[in-house]
Design a protein around this motif. Structure first.
Motif, PDB file in Angstrom:
ATOM      1  N   TYR A  13       0.840  -1.192   0.000  1.00 15.18           N
ATOM      2  CA  TYR A  13       0.000   0.000   0.000  1.00 15.18           C
ATOM      3  C   TYR A  13       0.880   1.249   0.000  1.00 15.18           C
ATOM      4  O   TYR A  13       1.861   1.337   0.755  1.00 15.18           O
ATOM      5  CB  TYR A  13      -0.874   0.058   1.259  1.00 15.18           C
ATOM      6  N   VAL A  34      -0.570  -1.029  -4.504  1.00  9.25           N
ATOM      7  CA  VAL A  34      -1.909  -0.482  -4.320  1.00  9.25           C
ATOM      8  C   VAL A  34      -1.779   0.996  -3.982  1.00  9.25           C
ATOM      9  O   VAL A  34      -1.278   1.355  -2.906  1.00  9.25           O
ATOM     10  CB  VAL A  34      -2.689  -1.213  -3.203  1.00  9.25           C
ATOM     11  N   ASP A  36      -3.272   4.178  -2.732  1.00  7.04           N
ATOM     12  CA  ASP A  36      -4.403   4.344  -1.818  1.00  7.04           C
ATOM     13  C   ASP A  36      -4.992   5.745  -1.871  1.00  7.04           C
ATOM     14  O   ASP A  36      -4.282   6.740  -1.718  1.00  7.04           O
ATOM     15  CB  ASP A  36      -3.947   4.024  -0.398  1.00  7.04           C
ATOM     16  N   GLU A  38      -7.897   6.037   0.047  1.00  8.60           N
ATOM     17  CA  GLU A  38      -8.802   5.968   1.194  1.00  8.60           C
ATOM     18  C   GLU A  38      -8.100   6.329   2.495  1.00  8.60           C
ATOM     19  O   GLU A  38      -7.860   7.506   2.791  1.00  8.60           O
ATOM     20  CB  GLU A  38      -9.430   4.573   1.287  1.00  8.60           C
ATOM     21  N   ARG A  70      -6.904   1.976  -4.741  1.00  9.09           N
ATOM     22  CA  ARG A  70      -7.969   1.771  -3.754  1.00  9.09           C
ATOM     23  C   ARG A  70      -8.834   3.030  -3.665  1.00  9.09           C
ATOM     24  O   ARG A  70      -8.366   4.102  -3.311  1.00  9.09           O
ATOM     25  CB  ARG A  70      -7.416   1.424  -2.370  1.00  9.09           C
ATOM     26  N   VAL A  95      -9.507  -1.396  -5.995  1.00  9.35           N
ATOM     27  CA  VAL A  95      -9.743  -1.984  -4.679  1.00  9.35           C
ATOM     28  C   VAL A  95     -10.846  -1.185  -4.007  1.00  9.35           C
ATOM     29  O   VAL A  95     -10.783   0.043  -3.952  1.00  9.35           O
ATOM     30  CB  VAL A  95      -8.477  -1.954  -3.811  1.00  9.35           C
ATOM     31  N   PRO A  97     -13.299  -0.670  -0.486  1.00 10.90           N
ATOM     32  CA  PRO A  97     -13.255  -0.970   0.945  1.00 10.90           C
ATOM     33  C   PRO A  97     -14.599  -1.395   1.522  1.00 10.90           C
ATOM     34  O   PRO A  97     -15.656  -1.146   0.944  1.00 10.90           O
ATOM     35  CB  PRO A  97     -12.820   0.372   1.540  1.00 10.90           C
ATOM     36  N   MET A 124     -12.199  -5.423  -0.213  1.00 17.40           N
ATOM     37  CA  MET A 124     -11.706  -5.522   1.148  1.00 17.40           C
ATOM     38  C   MET A 124     -12.757  -6.202   2.031  1.00 17.40           C
ATOM     39  O   MET A 124     -13.922  -5.780   2.056  1.00 17.40           O
ATOM     40  CB  MET A 124     -11.404  -4.139   1.715  1.00 17.40           C
TER      41      MET A 124
END
Length: 290
Positions: A13, A34, A36, A38, A70, A95, A97, A124
């Motif tokens: 991540y 990944v 991110d 988020e 993500r 991705v 969540p 996730m």
């Protein structure tokens, strides 16, 4: 190559807003990156991080690594804009969540309607609500882009009000159930992150626990975790020697048509032949990108 043979030992991540970290990721030996939008990105940086993630993927340079972005949840103020931007990007996967149910997967499938056909959906699994719905969520792989799960043990601990100790005792039943549901429906599955990146012995012990449960690999929060993670989730020499012996034995003329044979004093059935072929294929893929 069959997608099940693709090494997915280590998924790092990175905050999409950190250009220096993304540049470094292009040189690291992780199998997956990944980016991110988020948890790692502050609210006031969401739009900037979104644009940076799309630009980083367009720039390329990640080599053999799978690159995913993500998104924020579809029910947040940033989620739909994230999904629209990712759908128009060259990312391998998005991705998403806190998936609670099969309906959530259906919503994401609709939101990604304009994405390239090759773009995958990775979910996730990190809420209490998801646990009784694991089989139904996994079954969505048959009709959607869903192809991989990532356990979110930190969020699950928060949701449960449980303690996340090195042994992960409160979560062991859920880890096992998640792996079983994923395998039942052909999903790849990654173990959750280990928050310890200074004491790599603690990390390695947790990674070995994940291997024991049947995970394909593990999600990571620090580059220092990559090498021990790859080592744990790579086929060992003894396992490879056995796998090659099984393949050779079943290929021998005297064993043609047999469903069970003896190899080096051990019983081997056709199911072991299938496992052996996959193990060797993964090892060859790892060697090709090393």
């Amino acid at each position: 190559m069959d997608i099940s043979e693709r090494p997915r030992r280590s998924a790092l991540y990175l905050p999409a807003s950190n250009a220096k970290a993304i540049a470094k990721a292009r040189t690291l030996p992780c199998d997956m990156v990944v980016l991110d939008l988020e948890d790692a990105v502050a609210p006031e940086m969401k739009a900037q991080a979104r644009a940076a993630a799309v630009a980083a993927v367009a720039e390329g340079g990640f080599g053999h690594r799978e690159v995913a972005i993500r998104a924020n949840g579809v029910d947040t103020e940033w989620g739909l804009a994230d999904l629209a931007a990712i759908a128009g990007s060259q990312a391998d996967a998005v991705v998403v969540p806190k998936v609670d149910s099969a309906d959530d997967i259906a919503r994401y499938q609709v939101a990604l309607a304009d994405a390239p056909a090759a773009m995958r959906l990775w979910a996730m699994i990190e809420t209490c609500a998801a646990i009784p719905n694991l089989n139904a969520i996994a079954a969505m792989a048959a009709s959607t882009r869903l192809s991989l799960w990532i356990m979110g043990t930190n969020d699950l601990a928060k949701d449960m009000r449980a303690q996340l100790t090195p042994e992960r005792t409160p979560f062991l039943p859920f880890l096992s159930l998640a792996v079983a549901a994923a395998r039942a429906h052909g999903l790849a599955i990654l173990d959750g992150v280990c928050n310890e990146f200074r004491d790599l012995a603690v990390f390695e012990a947790e990674a070995r626990q994940g291997l024991l449960f049947g995970f394909d690999g593990k999600s990571l929060i620090h580059p220092a975790q990559i090498e021990p993670c790859n080592a744990v989730f790579s086929p060992g020499e003894a396992d490879l020697a056995w796998a090659r012996a099984v393949i050779a034995a079943f290929a021998s003329p005297e064993n043609q048509g047999k469903g069970a044979i003896r190899v080096d004093g051990r019983m081997a059935e056709l199911l072991h032949l299938e496992q052996a072929r996959r193990l060797v294929a993964v090892a060859e893929r790892i060697a090709a990108v090393a």
